[in-house]
Design a protein around this motif. Structure first.
Motif, short mmCIF file in Angstrom:
data_model
loop_
_atom_site.label_atom_id
_atom_site.label_comp_id
_atom_site.label_asym_id
_atom_site.label_seq_id
_atom_site.Cartn_x
_atom_site.Cartn_y
_atom_site.Cartn_z
N ALA A 67 69.31 37.86 18.30
CA ALA A 67 69.06 37.26 19.62
C ALA A 67 67.98 36.19 19.51
O ALA A 67 66.85 36.48 19.16
N LEU A 68 68.34 34.94 19.84
CA LEU A 68 67.40 33.83 19.71
C LEU A 68 67.26 33.04 21.01
O LEU A 68 66.16 32.73 21.43
N MET A 69 68.40 32.70 21.64
CA MET A 69 68.39 31.79 22.80
C MET A 69 69.18 32.38 23.96
O MET A 69 70.09 33.17 23.77
N TYR A 70 68.81 31.93 25.15
CA TYR A 70 69.61 32.19 26.35
C TYR A 70 70.68 31.10 26.46
O TYR A 70 70.60 30.06 25.80
N CYS A 71 71.65 31.31 27.35
CA CYS A 71 72.70 30.31 27.54
C CYS A 71 72.20 29.05 28.23
O CYS A 71 72.91 28.04 28.26
N GLY A 101 63.09 35.84 20.81
CA GLY A 101 63.50 34.56 20.22
C GLY A 101 62.40 33.53 20.18
O GLY A 101 62.22 32.84 19.17
N ILE A 102 61.62 33.41 21.25
CA ILE A 102 60.54 32.42 21.28
C ILE A 102 59.48 32.75 20.24
O ILE A 102 58.90 31.85 19.63
N ASP A 103 59.23 34.03 20.01
CA ASP A 103 58.26 34.45 18.99
C ASP A 103 58.76 34.11 17.60
O ASP A 103 58.00 33.63 16.75
N ILE A 104 60.04 34.35 17.34
CA ILE A 104 60.64 34.02 16.05
C ILE A 104 60.54 32.51 15.81
O ILE A 104 60.17 32.07 14.73
N MET A 117 67.72 24.78 10.70
CA MET A 117 68.69 25.37 11.61
C MET A 117 68.30 26.81 11.91
O MET A 117 67.80 27.52 11.03
N SER A 118 68.52 27.23 13.16
CA SER A 118 68.34 28.63 13.53
C SER A 118 69.47 29.01 14.49
O SER A 118 69.98 28.16 15.21
N SER A 119 69.83 30.29 14.48
CA SER A 119 70.94 30.72 15.34
C SER A 119 70.81 32.18 15.73
O SER A 119 70.10 32.95 15.09
N GLY A 120 71.50 32.53 16.80
CA GLY A 120 71.56 33.90 17.26
C GLY A 120 72.73 34.07 18.22
O GLY A 120 73.41 33.10 18.56
N GLY A 121 72.95 35.28 18.66
CA GLY A 121 74.03 35.61 19.59
C GLY A 121 73.47 36.47 20.71
O GLY A 121 72.47 36.14 21.31
#
Length: 181
Positions: A67-71, A101-104, A117-121
């Motif tokens: 989990a990294l970003m919101y939609c 996500g913001i901390d990462i 690049m960074s990604s999450g779901g």
């Protein structure tokens, strides 16, 4: 801790990839760092140490986590229902060091000049979202949310995202494929 260098866990791993771009004879080295949902501070410290090793200093780094970003293109933060703390990973995320996500992004992604690049779901809203930021050291970082778990719910179908990196133009193109069962 479950670190890839110490065992065969799939939770927190690093992958090294050598790729030779089309039309080039010079290989590009990539390092993929992948995390569990809500990695703690020790995990981020380990990743920072790995990324900063001399043998990876010229690698292009991709960071991926559950989990990294919101939609809406913002990094996951606060106390929303999508944070690791809301799933019982921690009653007090600040004490146990469970990171959103913001901390990462702040503790790992933006502070390493070889991360691009960074990604999450995790955000189950049939979503593909992207954003581009400039890291602390001036590097451009492309981040994305890729989550189609509700798109084909209970149909047995699947999507696979392919990110094509053009090292010459420094562009990333995303494609997805579908398997219909």
């Amino acid at each position: 801790k479950d670190f890839a260098e110490n065992n065969n866990s799939m939770l927190n791993v690093i992958y090294e990839i050598d790729a030779t771009p089309k039309g080039s004879s010079t290989p590009v080295k990539y390092l993929v760092v992948s995390f569990e949902f809500g990695p703690d501070d020790d995990m981020l410290a380990w990743a920072n140490e790995v990324i900063s090793r001399p043998e990876y200093s010229s690698h292009r780094v991709i960071v991926t986590t559950h989990a990294l970003m919101y939609c809406d293109n913002n990094f996951i933060h606060g106390n929303s229902s999508w944070t690791p703390g809301s799933y019982g990973f921690s009653k007090d995320a600040n004490v146990l060091g469970v990171n959103n996500g913001i901390d990462i992004y702040n503790k790992l992604v933006k502070v390493n000049d070889n991360v691009f690049m960074s990604s999450g779901g995790h955000i189950a809203q049939e979503t593909f979202a992207t954003r581009t930021d400039i890291g602390s050291l001036g590097n451009e970082i492309y981040s994305m949310l890729v989550d189609w778990q509700e798109t084909f719910h209970d149909r047995g179908d699947s999507l696979l995202l392919v990110a094509k990196v053009n090292e010459k133009t420094q562009q990333i193109k995303s494609f997805w494929t579908i398997k219909i069962s």
